[in-house]
Design an enzyme around this catalytic site. Structure first.
Site, PDB file in Angstrom:
ATOM      1  N   ASP A   1       0.861  -1.186   0.000  1.00 58.16           N
ATOM      2  CA  ASP A   1       0.000   0.000   0.000  1.00 58.16           C
ATOM      3  C   ASP A   1       0.895   1.233   0.000  1.00 58.16           C
ATOM      4  O   ASP A   1       2.076   1.148   0.349  1.00 58.16           O
ATOM      5  CB  ASP A   1      -0.915   0.011   1.240  1.00 58.16           C
ATOM      6  CG  ASP A   1      -2.228   0.740   0.989  1.00 58.16           C
ATOM      7  OD1 ASP A   1      -2.185   1.967   0.730  1.00 58.16           O
ATOM      8  OD2 ASP A   1      -3.296   0.106   1.035  1.00 58.16           O
TER       9      ASP A   1
ATOM     10  N   ASP B   1       4.115   1.433  -4.066  1.00 60.86           N
ATOM     11  CA  ASP B   1       3.118   1.882  -5.025  1.00 60.86           C
ATOM     12  C   ASP B   1       2.870   0.752  -6.019  1.00 60.86           C
ATOM     13  O   ASP B   1       3.814   0.128  -6.514  1.00 60.86           O
ATOM     14  CB  ASP B   1       3.641   3.129  -5.754  1.00 60.86           C
ATOM     15  CG  ASP B   1       2.577   3.838  -6.562  1.00 60.86           C
ATOM     16  OD1 ASP B   1       1.766   3.151  -7.223  1.00 60.86           O
ATOM     17  OD2 ASP B   1       2.555   5.081  -6.552  1.00 60.86           O
TER      18      ASP B   1
ATOM     19  N   ASN C   1      -5.715  -5.383  -6.313  1.00 66.97           N
ATOM     20  CA  ASN C   1      -6.848  -4.603  -5.837  1.00 66.97           C
ATOM     21  C   ASN C   1      -6.637  -3.097  -5.916  1.00 66.97           C
ATOM     22  O   ASN C   1      -7.583  -2.327  -5.733  1.00 66.97           O
ATOM     23  CB  ASN C   1      -7.132  -5.020  -4.380  1.00 66.97           C
ATOM     24  CG  ASN C   1      -8.189  -4.191  -3.714  1.00 66.97           C
ATOM     25  OD1 ASN C   1      -9.350  -4.233  -4.095  1.00 66.97           O
ATOM     26  ND2 ASN C   1      -7.788  -3.412  -2.712  1.00 66.97           N
TER      27      ASN C   1
ATOM     28  N   TYR D   1     -12.130   6.150 -15.102  1.00 68.65           N
ATOM     29  CA  TYR D   1     -12.322   5.010 -14.206  1.00 68.65           C
ATOM     30  C   TYR D   1     -13.014   3.869 -14.934  1.00 68.65           C
ATOM     31  O   TYR D   1     -12.572   2.712 -14.878  1.00 68.65           O
ATOM     32  CB  TYR D   1     -13.145   5.445 -12.992  1.00 68.65           C
ATOM     33  CG  TYR D   1     -13.350   4.366 -11.958  1.00 68.65           C
ATOM     34  CD1 TYR D   1     -12.338   4.036 -11.062  1.00 68.65           C
ATOM     35  CD2 TYR D   1     -14.565   3.696 -11.856  1.00 68.65           C
ATOM     36  CE1 TYR D   1     -12.526   3.051 -10.098  1.00 68.65           C
ATOM     37  CE2 TYR D   1     -14.761   2.712 -10.902  1.00 68.65           C
ATOM     38  CZ  TYR D   1     -13.749   2.398 -10.018  1.00 68.65           C
ATOM     39  OH  TYR D   1     -13.944   1.420  -9.074  1.00 68.65           O
TER      40      TYR D   1
ATOM     41  N   LYS E   1     -11.443   0.162 -15.814  1.00 62.20           N
ATOM     42  CA  LYS E   1     -12.051  -1.044 -15.263  1.00 62.20           C
ATOM     43  C   LYS E   1     -12.531  -1.989 -16.365  1.00 62.20           C
ATOM     44  O   LYS E   1     -12.538  -3.215 -16.183  1.00 62.20           O
ATOM     45  CB  LYS E   1     -13.184  -0.678 -14.309  1.00 62.20           C
ATOM     46  CG  LYS E   1     -12.713   0.008 -13.020  1.00 62.20           C
ATOM     47  CD  LYS E   1     -11.712  -0.847 -12.245  1.00 62.20           C
ATOM     48  CE  LYS E   1     -11.399  -0.272 -10.879  1.00 62.20           C
ATOM     49  NZ  LYS E   1     -10.420  -1.083 -10.128  1.00 62.20           N
TER      50      LYS E   1
ATOM     51  N   VAL F   1     -19.556   0.654  -2.892  1.00 61.01           N
ATOM     52  CA  VAL F   1     -19.110   0.071  -1.633  1.00 61.01           C
ATOM     53  C   VAL F   1     -19.039   1.146  -0.560  1.00 61.01           C
ATOM     54  O   VAL F   1     -18.424   2.206  -0.761  1.00 61.01           O
ATOM     55  CB  VAL F   1     -17.728  -0.597  -1.796  1.00 61.01           C
ATOM     56  CG1 VAL F   1     -17.263  -1.205  -0.476  1.00 61.01           C
ATOM     57  CG2 VAL F   1     -17.781  -1.666  -2.884  1.00 61.01           C
TER      58      VAL F   1
END
Length: 248
Positions: free
Chosen positions: A32, A51, A74, A140, A144, A173
């Site tokens: 992370d 990163d 993720n 985005y 995706k 979420v």
């Protein structure tokens, strides 16, 4: 003991994945960029400040693992919330880089270890934006969708080596990242945060947001032997999205 690597695993969906895999007795490794969040992880986890798009750092972590049974790629960022003509190229590139190139870097270095073992499970975090597209979220959604294309290719390329690849597509979420999206979308549409929130909720047949644990549960299944013949699949965890353009 199975080893699991989760990128962007210090908070949100990633941390929920880590907790779920740890509960199954797995050795959890996390990367992370949030040093403070990494410091709050359980002592038993292997945590690394890296990163997702830093190939040198990610390659070093994976080499240190020596064995990788499950990869949860993720890492992702929400990117700008704006009409396509108002999006700066640098913001576009940053969003696509983290969401798509971050997955590529992790897979590139995990695949040789999995091939050597003759087994492995790759789980890419896509989004319902990668299925339907979303207004005001062009970079985005584009990234995706590309993650799904990457996953489909990996399933074909790595399947003969006993390696499975699947993509999870979370809906909206609950959490800090979605709160930022709600606030920016409310400003862009001249609505309140609560109006946008309700629009997302009623855009699903189950009329609710997803929780990080719901996504983590799916990741554990896809990483398990119970899913030994599940590969190349796009699996939504979203309460069944009906309306990709949330309105009240």
């Amino acid at each position: 003991m199975r080893k699991v690597l989760i990128t962007a695993g210090a908070s949100g969906i990633g941390r929920a994945m880590g907790e779920a895999f740890a509960a199954e007795g797995c050795e959890v490794w996390v990367t992370d960029v949030d040093a403070e969040a990494l410091a709050r992880l359980p002592d038993a986890w292997q945590s690394h400040h890296a990163d997702a798009v830093d190939e040198v750092a990610m390659a070093a972590v994976i080499a240190q693992m020596g064995q990788i049974d499950v990869l949860c790629a993720n890492a992702g960022i929400a990117g700008p919330t704006a009409l396509v003509e108002d999006i700066a190229l640098d913001d576009w590139r940053a969003c696509v880089s983290v969401n798509l190139e971050g997955a590529f870097v992790a897979v590139k270095h995990a695949a040789p270890l999995m091939k050597a073992a003759g087994a492995g499970a790759i789980i890419l975090t896509s989004s319902t934006a990668g299925i339907y597209g979303y207004p005001n979220r062009a970079p985005y959604a584009a990234a995706k969708w590309a993650v799904i294309g990457l996953m489909k290719t990996l399933a074909m390329e790595l399947g003969p080596h006993g390696i499975r690849a699947n993509a999870i597509c979370p809906g909206a979420v609950e959490g800090a990242r979605m709160e930022g999206v709600l606030e920016r979308e409310a400003a862009a549409k001249g609505m309140t945060r609560d109006q946008v929130y309700e629009g997302y909720a009623v855009g699903t047949s189950m009329r609710r947001f997803v929780e990080a644990q719901d996504v983590a549960n799916m990741a554990v299944f896809l990483g398990s032997d119970a899913a030994r013949l599940v590969s190349g699949q796009v699996i939504a965890v979203d309460g069944h999205t009906e309306n990709p353009d949330p309105k009240v």
